[in-house]
Scaffold this motif. Structure first.
Motif: not given
Ligand code: GAP
Length: 439
Positions: A302, A304, A191, A300, A185-186, A260-263, A146, A195, A243, A176, A144, A267
């Motif tokens: 965040s 993508g 990626f 936070e 690309i989801f 999920e789109l965003y979060g 962050a 943030e 966290y 990851r 991340e 924290r």
């Molecule tokens: N710092 C907080 C954090 O990383 P997360 O929900 O794990 O939180 C945030 O990730 C955003 O990153 C997600 O809402 C998504 O948009 C994007 N994201 C997370 N993992 C992804 C993946 N493997 N491929 C594409 N986008 C991803």
């Protein structure tokens, strides 16, 4: 609905938005490259985000930190111990799955229902720094963006003398080792994220959580997403990241399901406190009014980047009955109705024919307009085919130079959505384009 996903993947490849990475070698599982149009679309998203949340606010500063950080960062943040997904294996065909992503407890490859017990699998992607592949040389690609905002907190405070509340923003790659990447690309292993770590006094956290929820809702709207496609989901304790004290997931109804789109997460002071303990550095902030020293709490939001691109494309995709008289093509017109700010190309300039005198005028128009807008010049194929191409890549305005233009010094401006055409004086084109795109 699944069909829409196939159409987007195919359009993305056909028109040069996104294609499989290293394709001449058979690709690399779930890796993608952004092509000439994809990079424009992606940059529009990142630039608008930066403008809105960094340049247009007085309370947020930006950084661009290294991808590889001291491994102690990930120990302190809890990622080495806790950034895990439950991994199971089908006993029959040995396909591996994330346990929570198996539908109806059936293996999607061989239909068996027999899985191994879940093992915790760490998602951090490892490599070695330097020539020796030993344990002391292990580093992790950041999972991340962050953590750099927490680790750099002190340097930023010392150099900018900010007062609470204030935020640090970053746009960049994250990695990851996902067990089941997929859906284009989801979910990929490499990626990009956008943030903000927004530092507040503990007593203010609820107020700023609501503030950021509102900002994120506005962003989703401006991306061209219709309200009915989005759900704001309160994540219950036990399902939240290690966290988080409150999380709202912004979920989109993708063709493959609501995900999920965003979060948005609260924290608390989890990260700064842990880094203080692990680094023995003082990451507190002194209130100049009360002289009280506190460890700020963090909200936070965040985003993508790649999921933004995917959703923008899904929302923009339209198929319409075309008036074949204008197009001279098939009865269905595919048109990407991106909001103007998102469109990869804003204006296309097309001479009706390749004749030198038309090309000369069209190139002059291109030269003038490209100073202010991303333009495309195209003199190949029939005019119908060229209109179709511009519709498919979502170009809001197309300017055509014809033989009449040489006499009346006017060109035709065609609107992507209405297909209406207007004759506009060439000398007024820049102002007209600007008014139409921004108006
Ligand atoms: N710092 C907080 C954090 O990383 P997360 O929900 O794990 O939180 C945030 O990730 C955003 O990153 C997600 O809402 C998504 O948009 C994007 N994201 C997370 N993992 C992804 C993946 N493997 N491929 C594409 N986008 C991803």
């Amino acid at each position: 609905m699944e069909d829409l996903m196939q159409k987007i993947v195919s359009l993305a490849k056909r028109r040069g938005f996104i294609f499989p990475s290293s394709e001449i070698y058979g690709g690399l599982a779930n890796s993608f490259d952004y092509g000439p149009l994809g990079v424009e679309l992606k940059n529009n998203i990142k630039q608008e985000w930066w403008k809105r949340f960094v340049h247009q606010r007085t309370d947020i500063v930006g950084i661009d930190a290294a991808l590889l950080m001291n491994p102690k960062v990930w120990e302190a943040s809890g990622h080495i111990a806790g950034f895990n997904d439950p991994l199971v294996e089908c006993k029959k065909c040995h396909t591996r799955f994330r346990e929570d992503q198996i539908a109806n407890n059936v293996c999607s490859s061989c239909k068996s229902k027999d899985f191994t017990p879940a093992k915790q699998f760490n998602l951090m992607l490892k490599t070695f720094l330097g020539p020796v592949e030993s344990n002391e040389n292990i580093v992790y690609f950041r999972p991340e963006t962050a953590q750099a905002m927490f680790v750099d907190f002190k340097s930023i405070l010392d150099t900018t003398h900010r007062r609470l509340p204030f935020g640090i923003a970053q746009v960049g790659k994250a990695f990851r080792n996902e067990i089941t990447p997929g859906n284009f690309i989801f979910r990929t292993r490499e990626f990009e994220q956008m943030e903000i770590e927004y530092f507040v006094k503990e007593s203010d956290w609820k107020k700023y959580f609501e503030h950021w929820l509102k900002e994120m809702k506005q962003w989703v709207k401006d991306l061209g997403v219709s309200e009915k496609m989005v759900e704001y989901v309160e994540i219950q304790e036990g399902e939240r990241a290690h966290y988080s004290k409150r999380t709202v997931d912004i979920e989109y109804k993708y063709p493959f399901g609501q995900k999920e789109l965003y979060g948005l997460a609260y924290r608390g002071d989890f990260d700064l406190k842990n880094h203080m303990k692990a680094s023995s550095q003082d990451l507190s902030w002194q209130d100049p009014e009360t002289n009280e020293k506190i460890v700020p709490h963090v909200i936070e939001p965040s985003w993508g980047v790649d999921r933004s691109v995917l959703v923008a494309m899904l929302e923009a995709y339209h198929e319409e009955q075309a008036p074949t008289a204008e197009e001279g093509e098939s009865a269905t017109r595919v048109v990407m109705k991106f909001p103007a700010w998102l469109a990869p190309v804003k204006v296309a300039v097309l001479p009706l024919s390749k004749k030198d005198e038309l090309a000369k005028v069209a190139k002059e128009i291109y030269g003038e307009l490209s100073k202010g807008f991303v333009c495309e010049y195209d003199e190949t194929q029939s005019i119908g085919k060229r209109y179709r191409r511009q519709d498919e890549i979502g170009t809001p305005l197309v300017i055509t130079v014809d033989f009449e233009s040489l006499k009346d010094k006017k060109a035709t401006v065609r609107n992507r959505d209405t297909m209406k055409q207007e004759r506009i004086k060439i000398k007024d084109l820049a102002d007209t384009v600007s008014a139409k795109l921004h108006g």
